[in-house]
Design a protein around this motif. Structure first.
Motif, PDB file in Angstrom:
ATOM      1  N   MET A  72       4.687  -1.535 -18.588  1.00 42.74           N
ATOM      2  CA  MET A  72       3.736  -1.784 -19.616  1.00 42.74           C
ATOM      3  C   MET A  72       3.684  -3.355 -20.009  1.00 42.74           C
ATOM      4  SD  MET A  72       4.462   1.440 -22.213  1.00 42.74           S
ATOM      5  CE  MET A  72       6.163   1.887 -21.752  1.00 42.74           C
ATOM      6  N   PHE A  73       2.520  -3.785 -20.051  1.00 44.00           N
ATOM      7  CA  PHE A  73       2.259  -5.301 -20.287  1.00 44.00           C
ATOM      8  C   PHE A  73       1.610  -5.587 -21.493  1.00 44.00           C
ATOM      9  CE2 PHE A  73       3.008  -4.133 -15.735  1.00 44.00           C
ATOM     10  CZ  PHE A  73       3.890  -5.004 -15.575  1.00 44.00           C
ATOM     11  N   GLU A  74       1.696  -6.668 -21.927  1.00 44.49           N
ATOM     12  CA  GLU A  74       0.780  -7.149 -23.085  1.00 44.49           C
ATOM     13  C   GLU A  74       0.256  -8.579 -22.763  1.00 44.49           C
ATOM     14  OE1 GLU A  74       1.002  -8.176 -27.893  1.00 44.49           O
ATOM     15  OE2 GLU A  74       2.778  -7.464 -26.925  1.00 44.49           O
ATOM     16  N   ARG A  75      -0.868  -8.879 -22.844  1.00 46.10           N
ATOM     17  CA  ARG A  75      -1.389 -10.159 -22.454  1.00 46.10           C
ATOM     18  C   ARG A  75      -1.192 -11.211 -23.888  1.00 46.10           C
ATOM     19  NH1 ARG A  75      -7.359 -10.062 -22.354  1.00 46.10           N
ATOM     20  NH2 ARG A  75      -7.116 -10.074 -24.715  1.00 46.10           N
ATOM     21  N   GLY A 104      -8.013  -5.031 -22.336  1.00 45.93           N
ATOM     22  CA  GLY A 104      -7.178  -5.480 -21.484  1.00 45.93           C
ATOM     23  C   GLY A 104      -5.886  -6.275 -22.157  1.00 45.93           C
ATOM     24  N   GLU A 105      -5.910  -6.224 -23.432  1.00 48.64           N
ATOM     25  CA  GLU A 105      -4.843  -6.520 -24.130  1.00 48.64           C
ATOM     26  C   GLU A 105      -3.475  -5.931 -23.869  1.00 48.64           C
ATOM     27  OE1 GLU A 105      -3.547  -7.943 -28.718  1.00 48.64           O
ATOM     28  OE2 GLU A 105      -5.662  -7.684 -28.118  1.00 48.64           O
ATOM     29  N   TYR A 106      -3.605  -4.694 -23.623  1.00 44.92           N
ATOM     30  CA  TYR A 106      -2.323  -3.778 -23.160  1.00 44.92           C
ATOM     31  C   TYR A 106      -2.592  -3.079 -21.953  1.00 44.92           C
ATOM     32  CZ  TYR A 106      -1.017  -4.987 -28.263  1.00 44.92           C
ATOM     33  OH  TYR A 106      -0.765  -5.444 -29.233  1.00 44.92           O
ATOM     34  N   LYS A 166       0.920  -1.298  -0.072  1.00 44.06           N
ATOM     35  CA  LYS A 166       0.002  -0.147  -0.161  1.00 44.06           C
ATOM     36  C   LYS A 166       0.718   1.289  -0.027  1.00 44.06           C
ATOM     37  CE  LYS A 166      -0.663  -0.251   5.019  1.00 44.06           C
ATOM     38  NZ  LYS A 166      -2.014  -0.420   6.147  1.00 44.06           N
ATOM     39  N   GLU A 167       2.049   1.119   0.383  1.00 40.14           N
ATOM     40  CA  GLU A 167       2.987   2.180   0.550  1.00 40.14           C
ATOM     41  C   GLU A 167       3.666   2.785  -1.131  1.00 40.14           C
ATOM     42  OE1 GLU A 167       5.894   1.156   3.096  1.00 40.14           O
ATOM     43  OE2 GLU A 167       4.966   1.854   4.922  1.00 40.14           O
ATOM     44  N   ARG A 168       3.486   1.709  -1.729  1.00 40.40           N
ATOM     45  CA  ARG A 168       3.998   1.513  -3.320  1.00 40.40           C
ATOM     46  C   ARG A 168       2.957   2.705  -4.173  1.00 40.40           C
ATOM     47  NH1 ARG A 168       8.548  -1.549  -4.568  1.00 40.40           N
ATOM     48  NH2 ARG A 168       8.968  -3.157  -2.835  1.00 40.40           N
ATOM     49  N   ASN A 169       1.782   2.662  -3.711  1.00 40.59           N
ATOM     50  CA  ASN A 169       0.713   3.492  -4.265  1.00 40.59           C
ATOM     51  C   ASN A 169       0.463   3.157  -5.898  1.00 40.59           C
ATOM     52  OD1 ASN A 169      -0.894   5.741  -4.741  1.00 40.59           O
ATOM     53  ND2 ASN A 169       0.387   7.187  -5.218  1.00 40.59           N
ATOM     54  N   ILE A 170       0.351   1.706  -5.886  1.00 43.92           N
ATOM     55  CA  ILE A 170       0.154   1.168  -7.247  1.00 43.92           C
ATOM     56  C   ILE A 170      -1.273   1.700  -7.850  1.00 43.92           C
ATOM     57  CG2 ILE A 170      -0.054  -1.046  -8.357  1.00 43.92           C
ATOM     58  CD1 ILE A 170       1.354  -2.194  -6.123  1.00 43.92           C
ATOM     59  N   LYS A 171      -1.214   2.170  -9.160  1.00 43.52           N
ATOM     60  CA  LYS A 171      -2.215   2.574  -9.893  1.00 43.52           C
ATOM     61  C   LYS A 171      -2.245   1.721 -11.401  1.00 43.52           C
ATOM     62  CE  LYS A 171      -2.128   7.154  -8.012  1.00 43.52           C
ATOM     63  NZ  LYS A 171      -1.714   8.664  -8.392  1.00 43.52           N
ATOM     64  N   LEU A 172      -3.622   1.446 -11.617  1.00 40.63           N
ATOM     65  CA  LEU A 172      -3.506   0.870 -13.095  1.00 40.63           C
ATOM     66  C   LEU A 172      -3.647   2.230 -13.895  1.00 40.63           C
ATOM     67  CD1 LEU A 172      -3.942  -1.364 -15.115  1.00 40.63           C
ATOM     68  CD2 LEU A 172      -6.379  -1.093 -14.587  1.00 40.63           C
ATOM     69  N   PHE A 173      -2.547   2.440 -14.644  1.00 40.03           N
ATOM     70  CA  PHE A 173      -2.549   3.904 -15.307  1.00 40.03           C
ATOM     71  C   PHE A 173      -3.406   3.663 -16.574  1.00 40.03           C
ATOM     72  CE2 PHE A 173       0.211   6.533 -18.120  1.00 40.03           C
ATOM     73  CZ  PHE A 173       0.384   7.560 -17.101  1.00 40.03           C
ATOM     74  N   SER A 174      -3.351   2.817 -17.414  1.00 41.90           N
ATOM     75  CA  SER A 174      -4.161   2.674 -18.789  1.00 41.90           C
ATOM     76  C   SER A 174      -4.484   1.314 -18.885  1.00 41.90           C
ATOM     77  CB  SER A 174      -3.390   3.504 -19.771  1.00 41.90           C
ATOM     78  OG  SER A 174      -2.385   2.801 -20.187  1.00 41.90           O
ATOM     79  N   ILE A 175      -5.486   1.007 -19.636  1.00 51.06           N
ATOM     80  CA  ILE A 175      -5.750  -0.274 -20.153  1.00 51.06           C
ATOM     81  C   ILE A 175      -6.437  -0.137 -21.654  1.00 51.06           C
ATOM     82  CG2 ILE A 175      -7.974  -0.223 -19.065  1.00 51.06           C
ATOM     83  CD1 ILE A 175      -7.387  -3.494 -18.530  1.00 51.06           C
ATOM     84  N   ASP A 176      -6.008  -0.947 -22.444  1.00 54.70           N
ATOM     85  CA  ASP A 176      -6.333  -0.910 -24.192  1.00 54.70           C
ATOM     86  C   ASP A 176      -6.743  -2.288 -24.683  1.00 54.70           C
ATOM     87  OD1 ASP A 176      -5.303   1.961 -23.926  1.00 54.70           O
ATOM     88  OD2 ASP A 176      -3.669   1.176 -24.553  1.00 54.70           O
TER      89      ASP A 176
END
Length: 67
Positions: free
Chosen positions: A35-38, A17-19, A4-14
């Motif tokens: 950045m991740f690719e499924r 959910g593929e990217y 919770k201290e890392r302040n994780i956020k889902l920045f974007s999803i395209d």
């Protein structure tokens, strides 16, 4: 550092959910965007499994090469 201290956020999803991009803070205070690719599933959708099983039941149409 706690998660919770890392302040994780889902920045974007395209593309459904593929990217996706995840933003978080490293222990030294740097802000990082990953950045991740499924490319597969942990468990494939039921529709895909049914489609593959149907194709496998039909068997091969032709054989190439030595027998």
């Amino acid at each position: 550092m706690e998660l919770k201290e890392r302040n994780i956020k889902l920045f974007s999803i395209d593309k459904d959910g593929e990217y996706m991009s995840i933003e978080y803070t490293k222990e030294d205070g740097q802000r990082v965007i990953g950045m991740f690719e499924r490319f597969g599933w942990k468990q494939a959708p039921k529709e895909i499994i049914a489609e593959v099983n149907s194709a496998l039941r039909q068997g091969p149409i032709a054989t190439a090469g030595l027998r």
